[in-house]
Design a protein around this motif. Sequence first.
Motif, PDB file in Angstrom:
ATOM      1  N   SER A   5     -41.309  35.090 -40.614  1.00 24.90           N
ATOM      2  CA  SER A   5     -41.224  33.746 -40.056  1.00 24.90           C
ATOM      3  C   SER A   5     -42.336  33.554 -39.036  1.00 24.90           C
ATOM      4  O   SER A   5     -43.001  34.503 -38.626  1.00 24.90           O
ATOM      5  N   GLY A   6     -42.491  32.309 -38.582  1.00 28.26           N
ATOM      6  CA  GLY A   6     -43.522  32.017 -37.601  1.00 28.26           C
ATOM      7  C   GLY A   6     -44.826  31.621 -38.259  1.00 28.26           C
ATOM      8  O   GLY A   6     -44.995  31.734 -39.474  1.00 28.26           O
ATOM      9  N   PRO A   7     -45.803  31.177 -37.453  1.00 21.04           N
ATOM     10  CA  PRO A   7     -47.094  30.746 -38.000  1.00 21.04           C
ATOM     11  C   PRO A   7     -47.849  31.916 -38.617  1.00 21.04           C
ATOM     12  O   PRO A   7     -47.620  33.077 -38.259  1.00 21.04           O
ATOM     13  N   PRO A   8     -48.769  31.641 -39.539  1.00 14.70           N
ATOM     14  CA  PRO A   8     -49.494  32.718 -40.224  1.00 14.70           C
ATOM     15  C   PRO A   8     -50.194  33.691 -39.282  1.00 14.70           C
ATOM     16  O   PRO A   8     -50.174  34.901 -39.497  1.00 14.70           O
ATOM     17  N   PHE A   9     -50.824  33.184 -38.217  1.00 12.07           N
ATOM     18  CA  PHE A   9     -51.557  34.093 -37.335  1.00 12.07           C
ATOM     19  C   PHE A   9     -50.612  35.079 -36.658  1.00 12.07           C
ATOM     20  O   PHE A   9     -50.973  36.237 -36.430  1.00 12.07           O
ATOM     21  N   GLN A  36     -62.285  40.195 -43.150  1.00 10.51           N
ATOM     22  CA  GLN A  36     -61.350  41.014 -43.921  1.00 10.51           C
ATOM     23  C   GLN A  36     -59.931  40.454 -43.861  1.00 10.51           C
ATOM     24  O   GLN A  36     -59.217  40.461 -44.864  1.00 10.51           O
ATOM     25  N   ILE A  37     -59.532  39.967 -42.694  1.00 14.04           N
ATOM     26  CA  ILE A  37     -58.201  39.353 -42.554  1.00 14.04           C
ATOM     27  C   ILE A  37     -58.103  38.117 -43.437  1.00 14.04           C
ATOM     28  O   ILE A  37     -57.112  37.919 -44.147  1.00 14.04           O
ATOM     29  N   ALA A  38     -59.130  37.283 -43.384  1.00 16.65           N
ATOM     30  CA  ALA A  38     -59.125  36.060 -44.194  1.00 16.65           C
ATOM     31  C   ALA A  38     -59.001  36.384 -45.678  1.00 16.65           C
ATOM     32  O   ALA A  38     -58.279  35.710 -46.422  1.00 16.65           O
ATOM     33  N   ARG A  39     -59.696  37.462 -46.094  1.00 20.93           N
ATOM     34  CA  ARG A  39     -59.664  37.855 -47.497  1.00 20.93           C
ATOM     35  C   ARG A  39     -58.311  38.482 -47.865  1.00 20.93           C
ATOM     36  O   ARG A  39     -57.726  38.167 -48.902  1.00 20.93           O
ATOM     37  N   TRP A  41     -55.277  38.254 -46.342  1.00 17.99           N
ATOM     38  CA  TRP A  41     -54.102  37.392 -46.211  1.00 17.99           C
ATOM     39  C   TRP A  41     -54.300  35.991 -46.790  1.00 17.99           C
ATOM     40  O   TRP A  41     -53.379  35.188 -46.794  1.00 17.99           O
ATOM     41  N   GLY A  42     -55.504  35.695 -47.248  1.00 14.13           N
ATOM     42  CA  GLY A  42     -55.768  34.389 -47.836  1.00 14.13           C
ATOM     43  C   GLY A  42     -55.681  33.251 -46.843  1.00 14.13           C
ATOM     44  O   GLY A  42     -55.118  32.187 -47.136  1.00 14.13           O
ATOM     45  N   LEU A  45     -60.764  31.461 -41.529  1.00 17.13           N
ATOM     46  CA  LEU A  45     -61.332  32.309 -40.489  1.00 17.13           C
ATOM     47  C   LEU A  45     -60.753  31.991 -39.125  1.00 17.13           C
ATOM     48  O   LEU A  45     -60.572  32.887 -38.294  1.00 17.13           O
ATOM     49  N   ALA A  46     -60.458  30.701 -38.867  1.00 14.48           N
ATOM     50  CA  ALA A  46     -59.867  30.331 -37.578  1.00 14.48           C
ATOM     51  C   ALA A  46     -58.510  30.995 -37.380  1.00 14.48           C
ATOM     52  O   ALA A  46     -58.182  31.453 -36.281  1.00 14.48           O
ATOM     53  N   THR A  47     -57.711  31.067 -38.452  1.00 15.84           N
ATOM     54  CA  THR A  47     -56.402  31.731 -38.371  1.00 15.84           C
ATOM     55  C   THR A  47     -56.580  33.219 -38.118  1.00 15.84           C
ATOM     56  O   THR A  47     -55.869  33.828 -37.308  1.00 15.84           O
TER      57      THR A  47
END
Length: 323
Positions: A5-9, A36-39, A41-42, A45-47
């Motif tokens: 739960s909670g926001p993606p970041f 790497q995080i963006a890739r 977790w899909g 980049l801001a997240t």
Amino acid sequence: MASQSGPPFRRIADEIARRIAEGTLAPGERVPSTRQIAREWGVALATATKALTVLRLEGLVEARPRVGTVVAAREPAPVAQQRAPARHRAASTALSDHELTRERIVRAATDLADVEGLGAVSMRSVAARLGVAAMSPYRYVNSKDDLVLLMADAAFGEETYPDEPPQGWRARLELAARTLWRIYRRHPWLAQVGSLTRPLMLPELMTHAEWALAALDGHGLDPETMLDLHVLLYSYIHGIAVHLEREAQAEAATGLSEDQWMDHQAPAFAALTTATRYPVFTRVTSTCKDGYDLDLDALFEFGLKPLLDGIALMIETPPSRRP
């Protein structure tokens, strides 16, 4: 197991925190970069940047220039114990909109670029790093392009020259070259900004140009030659410095250090040196004492001397005999 739960970041931050708590990521070890995080977790980049910001605020990770974000040295508490107080810490550490200034935005963006590369910088990622609303930086900076120019101007302004210059044009140009090299070394992304044919009109960059031109002034050189020599010196420094960021980008993309990448190239290198088409290359590389290691700092120093030797020939040649 990380909360679903909670926001993606927050979910990403919790998952990385779990890996740290379990020892999968050890102190001093690099954590996933924003790319790497963006890739993985899909997410945008801001997240990804916001997730790393949360982890920094919680004291779990720390940013090390040209290394990346690594696990902090101190032993973290279990994730379940961190979560509630961490939100209070993040809220107290983040800036309010009233505390935001252009200088703080530029500093945050520069810190981000130093660690993650220029590609990681956006208005949203900087806002996330500062802990303010995504649109807040726009009150001080119009766009990312304007922000990058402000970053570059601030970077070039980090080094100054003495009021009393050293004796002789050569000593002054050596000082100019090494000063610029230090700046590029400190901020490898800087060489990616602008191009030689479309120079940056930045006041702090002009300070370096003024110093170099003043060193060349008064030696009988015509204005065009003075400008050509200044551009040649600048392009020499910039041309080597551009590879600082490219190497960092290559390492982030491949996960291989420069030495590891060279090890992977061993079969291809062996094929080239056993071919009969490249006899000089084969002889030179096979007889290099202790092999050949390309060191950009050493290459900069090596090339500076013959470049200045060439300028010396022009200055010491009478105007009537110059081409």
